[in-house]
Design an enzyme around this catalytic site. Structure first.
Site, PDB file in Angstrom:
ATOM      1  CB  SER A   1       4.011  -5.341  -7.573  1.00 53.93           C
ATOM      2  OG  SER A   1       2.643  -5.274  -7.562  1.00 53.93           O
TER       3      SER A   1
ATOM      4  CE  LYS B   1       1.183  -5.065 -13.157  1.00 57.26           C
ATOM      5  NZ  LYS B   1       0.385  -6.263 -12.526  1.00 57.26           N
TER       6      LYS B   1
ATOM      7  CD1 TRP C   1      -4.264  -6.966  -7.375  1.00 58.01           C
ATOM      8  CD2 TRP C   1      -6.452  -7.428  -7.541  1.00 58.01           C
ATOM      9  NE1 TRP C   1      -4.830  -5.838  -8.211  1.00 58.01           N
ATOM     10  CE2 TRP C   1      -6.211  -6.174  -8.330  1.00 58.01           C
ATOM     11  CE3 TRP C   1      -7.898  -7.907  -7.527  1.00 58.01           C
ATOM     12  CZ2 TRP C   1      -7.097  -5.484  -8.747  1.00 58.01           C
ATOM     13  CZ3 TRP C   1      -8.991  -7.014  -8.266  1.00 58.01           C
ATOM     14  CH2 TRP C   1      -8.636  -5.763  -8.713  1.00 58.01           C
TER      15      TRP C   1
ATOM     16  CG  HIS D   1       1.265  -7.877  -3.674  1.00 58.10           C
ATOM     17  ND1 HIS D   1       1.436  -8.516  -4.987  1.00 58.10           N
ATOM     18  CD2 HIS D   1       1.766  -6.662  -4.186  1.00 58.10           C
ATOM     19  CE1 HIS D   1       1.708  -7.759  -5.624  1.00 58.10           C
ATOM     20  NE2 HIS D   1       1.854  -6.472  -5.478  1.00 58.10           N
TER      21      HIS D   1
HETATM   22  C1  GTR Z   1      -1.673  -2.948  -7.504  1.00 59.76           C
HETATM   23  C2  GTR Z   1      -2.262  -3.458  -9.247  1.00 59.76           C
HETATM   24  C3  GTR Z   1      -1.191  -4.724  -9.528  1.00 59.76           C
HETATM   25  C4  GTR Z   1       0.049  -4.525  -9.010  1.00 59.76           C
HETATM   26  C5  GTR Z   1       0.325  -3.590  -7.775  1.00 59.76           C
HETATM   27  C6  GTR Z   1       1.624  -3.130  -7.590  1.00 59.76           C
HETATM   28  O1  GTR Z   1      -2.794  -2.118  -7.370  1.00 59.76           O
HETATM   29  O2  GTR Z   1      -3.475  -3.805  -9.221  1.00 59.76           O
HETATM   30  O3  GTR Z   1      -1.371  -4.970 -10.783  1.00 59.76           O
HETATM   31  O4  GTR Z   1       1.049  -4.100  -9.949  1.00 59.76           O
HETATM   32  O5  GTR Z   1      -0.629  -2.558  -7.737  1.00 59.76           O
HETATM   33  O6  GTR Z   1       2.348  -2.802  -8.371  1.00 59.76           O
HETATM   34  O7  GTR Z   1       1.923  -2.745  -6.300  1.00 59.76           O
END
Ligand code: GTR
Length: 446
Positions: A278, A282, A369, A419
């Protein structure tokens, strides 16, 4: 001479304000996320092999000398902000614990504090390592930041609890803003599923991790705290337009962890796989793109600002991410809020910066997402740069079905489910690392 009299109608002034405001990062409401494939607007991607002056890159040497620096510059300036190059003088390492009988004797657990300034009062990152005992040669390492604190990655009672330590620049008053926005700490072993420490060890790899908030607390005020002020003051809003954001600070921290691993003879620092999930996915990509010492890079569900294409405008967008997390990227990135077509780069070029090193991009089917399809297309579009080096890309024209990994030097899968990072994901990463980093598995353990 009289000053010219400037008279603007209200509507002209309004239009000018609309043009100027996004570049200043003003709070406009971003368009909602598109999650219906039929509503994706046409877009075009920049060709990673065409340089800024229009010349076509035809050799690895041209890529290295011309295009790679150009793309790094664009990602630094427009997306993540510039990573300071100044070396900190007081960096030193303190081994705070070592136990050769961890995990029932399978591993040696070591905890090392990386102090970024002289003494032991300043910002620091605490690295937790497990090194397999059954491997004779220094093993390759999986290195990644964790969300919940070091103690969350395994139920091993010997891991020191990560508590939030916030270090402000000396002599500055403490901020008055409420401190209630820190991600709550996870209980001991609370994210063990995401780390699979014993499995990684049994497959002959070391694992190393640190809590990301040691480097930069994950909130708007985080850029005023811990590492960022060692280089420049200004925080989230007062920094330069191309000043680094939290993702940049976290990525810098991964490189500092690698600096330490280079000094630790119990592991092989030339075979470090940097990984992350997540926002930390990045981070792993940006770290891997900048620092070529990372031998392999893994992005797990990294989404917008990670592996997913921005110009596809599906799921989380540049506008939505900048609004929710104004401290993650450079301020300059806000110029592209609802304006992705103007971006001079897209994320497939971030992936291409990892070439020719092995890269694994993974998505989850219910994680719309993060735009699984945009992550696949991005991995695919990095292929021509890998081909320039004689390396294979994802090797398929269409996105593969769920749970069917594909690819060569660039690999991809979309896992069934939400996720997360799961045992299934780890199984693929370990297989991929076996192919590219050649670990020595424990006999009897596949
Ligand atoms: C979310 C965000 C994502 C992702 C995620 C995370 O809220 O929108 O880009 O990075 O968090 O890191 O858990």
């Amino acid at each position: 001479m009289a000053r010219p009299h400037l008279h603007l109608s209200f509507s002209t002034a309004f239009c000018i304000a609309l043009l100027i405001l996004p570049s200043l990062g003003a709070a406009v409401t971003p368009a909602p996320a598109v999650t219906d494939e039929s509503k994706v607007a046409p877009y075009s991607l920049p060709d990673p092999l065409i340089a800024g002056d229009g010349t076509r890159i035809q050799t690895p040497a041209q890529w290295r000398a011309k295009r790679r620096p150009e793309l790094l510059e664009l990602f630094s300036k427009e997306v993540y902000g510039r990573t300071p190059t100044r070396k900190l003088k007081g960096v030193h390492y303190e081994v705070t614990s070592k136990d050769a009988s961890a995990l029932g004797g399978r591993a040696t657990r070591k905890e090392v504090t990386i102090w970024f300034t002289k003494g032991n009062q300043g910002p620091r990152m605490r690295l937790l390592m497990y090194v397999p005992n059954h491997v004779k040669q220094p093993p390759p390492v999986f290195l990644g930041l964790n969300f919940g604190g070091n103690h969350a990655v395994d139920s091993d009672p010997g891991i020191a609890m990560s508590e939030l330590l916030v270090v402000f620049p000396p002599g500055e008053p403490l901020p008055t803003s409420p401190r209630g926005t820190d991600r709550p700490l996870v209980e001991r072993g609370g994210q063990a599923d995401r780390w699979q420490v014993a499995k990684v060890i049994d497959r002959g790899y070391a694992t190393a991790t640190a809590w990301y908030q040691d480097l930069c607390p994950d909130r708007v005020g985080g850029l005023d705290e811990n590492v960022a002020p060692l280089f420049a003051k200004g925080g989230t809003e007062g920094r330069a337009d191309d000043g680094w954001g939290a993702i940049g600070v976290w990525a810098w921290g991964l490189s500092r962890a690698l600096d330490y691993l280079e000094t630790d003879s119990s592991v092989d620092a030339r075979r470090v796989a940097v990984h992350g999930h997540s926002r930390l996915g990045k981070t792993a990509l940006w770290a891997g793109a900048q620092d070529e010492r990372f031998a392999l890079v893994i992005s797990n569900d990294s989404g917008c600002g990670g592996a997913a294409l921005s110009k596809r405008v599906y799921g989380e967008t540049v506008g939505l991410i900048n609004k929710a997390f104004p401290h993650w990227f450079a301020k300059r990135f806000r110029f592209y809020d609802d304006n992705e077509a103007a971006l001079p780069v897209d994320q497939h070029e971030l992936l291409a910066l990892i070439a020719p090193r092995p890269l694994y991009v993974a998505s989850a089917s219910e994680d719309q997402w993060a735009d699984p399809k945009g992550e696949f297309l991005s991995a695919q579009a990095a292929g021509p740069v890998y081909a320039l080096f004689g390396k294979s890309g994802v090797g398929v024209k269409e996105m593969p079905p769920v749970d069917k990994p594909v690819g060569g030097t660039v690999a991809y899968h979309v896992r069934t489910g939400k996720h997360d990072i799961t045992a299934y994901d780890w199984e693929q990463y370990l297989n991929f690392a076996d192919k590219h980093l050649r670990a020595r598995p424990k006999s009897g353990n596949p």
